[in-house]
Design an enzyme around this catalytic site. Sequence first.
Site, PDB file in Angstrom:
ATOM      1  N   ARG A  93      38.579  25.238  53.692  1.00 21.44           N
ATOM      2  CA  ARG A  93      38.099  26.623  53.806  1.00 21.44           C
ATOM      3  C   ARG A  93      38.950  27.477  54.757  1.00 21.44           C
ATOM      4  O   ARG A  93      38.790  28.694  54.814  1.00 21.44           O
ATOM      5  CB  ARG A  93      36.621  26.621  54.236  1.00 21.44           C
ATOM      6  CG  ARG A  93      35.992  28.002  54.291  1.00 21.44           C
ATOM      7  CD  ARG A  93      34.492  27.949  54.476  1.00 21.44           C
ATOM      8  NE  ARG A  93      34.055  27.034  55.502  1.00 21.44           N
ATOM      9  CZ  ARG A  93      34.107  27.288  56.820  1.00 21.44           C
ATOM     10  NH1 ARG A  93      34.577  28.424  57.267  1.00 21.44           N
ATOM     11  NH2 ARG A  93      33.674  26.399  57.684  1.00 21.44           N
ATOM     12  N   TYR A 104      39.172  47.629  37.049  1.00 19.63           N
ATOM     13  CA  TYR A 104      38.437  46.499  36.484  1.00 19.63           C
ATOM     14  C   TYR A 104      36.938  46.642  36.818  1.00 19.63           C
ATOM     15  O   TYR A 104      36.580  46.909  37.978  1.00 19.63           O
ATOM     16  CB  TYR A 104      39.003  45.186  37.053  1.00 19.63           C
ATOM     17  CG  TYR A 104      38.132  43.999  36.761  1.00 19.63           C
ATOM     18  CD1 TYR A 104      37.877  43.630  35.444  1.00 19.63           C
ATOM     19  CD2 TYR A 104      37.543  43.275  37.778  1.00 19.63           C
ATOM     20  CE1 TYR A 104      37.049  42.557  35.162  1.00 19.63           C
ATOM     21  CE2 TYR A 104      36.724  42.187  37.500  1.00 19.63           C
ATOM     22  CZ  TYR A 104      36.477  41.837  36.200  1.00 19.63           C
ATOM     23  OH  TYR A 104      35.654  40.777  35.926  1.00 19.63           O
ATOM     24  N   ASP A 138      45.840  46.224  42.809  1.00 18.51           N
ATOM     25  CA  ASP A 138      45.534  45.100  41.928  1.00 18.51           C
ATOM     26  C   ASP A 138      46.713  44.995  40.959  1.00 18.51           C
ATOM     27  O   ASP A 138      46.898  45.853  40.096  1.00 18.51           O
ATOM     28  CB  ASP A 138      44.221  45.377  41.179  1.00 18.51           C
ATOM     29  CG  ASP A 138      43.755  44.183  40.366  1.00 18.51           C
ATOM     30  OD1 ASP A 138      44.626  43.421  39.899  1.00 18.51           O
ATOM     31  OD2 ASP A 138      42.536  44.022  40.184  1.00 18.51           O
ATOM     32  N   LYS A 149      44.494  35.054  35.537  1.00 19.87           N
ATOM     33  CA  LYS A 149      45.217  35.691  34.435  1.00 19.87           C
ATOM     34  C   LYS A 149      46.640  35.128  34.321  1.00 19.87           C
ATOM     35  O   LYS A 149      46.806  33.963  34.034  1.00 19.87           O
ATOM     36  CB  LYS A 149      45.173  37.211  34.630  1.00 19.87           C
ATOM     37  CG  LYS A 149      43.766  37.747  34.918  1.00 19.87           C
ATOM     38  CD  LYS A 149      42.832  37.493  33.776  1.00 19.87           C
ATOM     39  CE  LYS A 149      41.354  37.688  33.990  1.00 19.87           C
ATOM     40  NZ  LYS A 149      40.751  38.012  35.224  1.00 19.87           N
TER      41      LYS A 149
END
Length: 383
Positions: free
Chosen positions: A48, A102, A174, A199
């Site tokens: 983490r 988005y 983005d 993607k």
Amino acid sequence: MSKKKQGLNTICAHVGEVKDEQFKGAVSPMYLSSSYEFLDVEVKRYPRYFNTPNQEFLAKKIAALEHTEAAMIFGSGMAAISTMFLAFLKQGDHIVVQNTLYGGTVNFIKEEFPKYGIEYTFTNGYKVEDFEAALQENTKLIHIETPSNPLLTVTDIKAIAKLGKSKGIFTSIDNTFASPVNQKPMDLGIDMVMHSATKYFGGHSDICAGAVASSEEHMLRIWNVGKNLGGSLSDMTVWMLERSMKTLGLRVKAQTKNAMKMAKWLDKHPKVSKVYYPGLKSHPEYQLAKSQMSGFGAMMSFELSSDLDALQFQKELKLIKSSMSLAGVESTMLSPYLTSHALLTQEERDSVGISNQLIRFSVGIEETKDLKRDIKQAIAALK
Ligand code: PLP
């Protein structure tokens, strides 16, 4: 060889490999430990903390591709974007966000920011004047998406970076649709770049991941929030992502070439009323796209003529899959109004031009003659 001189595919294939010192294997070993020695070590590693060997090394590949000092890998694109936003915004701050964005990012902003007392303004358009008009005294971040999902609008990255710098406001982008193969926003002055690595980075429709890349200084700020939010990616998936990214350059270039052919073909098709692709000379920002992108990308949208049922058309496709998500080596299509933008109201969709006839097309690596044949037969089946 200095990393700066390395070309795209060399970076994809080699930068960020974890060396197999023990057995000298050709590929990175996968380190699945969630527990590491803490005595007498330079780095205290923990999944983490985004610093296991596989995470740390893959981040180097992403940073090299985006021309940044550092990067971090996340469990999803939304984990990346939410962590980035929360690292640069606090109660009382304001963010200016592009209106064509988005849908998931729009939802995150609208549903979560009010809980934290963060103000936001969606621009009226995607031009630099629209961003300037939305600025407030307390604006701390400007966020853009170009080319945007799903209408492929193109925003002037350099102008946005300049606007941010002139006002002391951070800028983020983005870069999912273009990928660093086709666009390097850091070279144009943007402060932070994020990706849905689900993607093009993943590219085979089998990974959910995200990434942010920026300077060491900004990434430290993002890391400080990231370790609290806990959106890290499992090392098994990090390893898969590294393997996928070795072919990022090859895949995206092949997909981009196919997309140009398909856009030109669709543009002439009598049953297609409009094609949205920045590589078409008819696109309103064709010149801008040409100046800031090295390739026009492999995403496009088109409107099927109003006498055809757009959903039935997608059901008739035999090769092109009607499926969510994008950027895989296989071509896919979807209706934004039922998927990525389903949570927006009809009015909101109308205001940004997302009609029920709109189909988003993610072009894969297939032969374009086969893609054309599939589209032709699907249209013929509707008559
Ligand atoms: N940004 C863009 C442009 C996207 O298309 C998506 C997902 O479709 C995201 C961000 C969110 O990424 P993820 O689904 O990996 O969380």
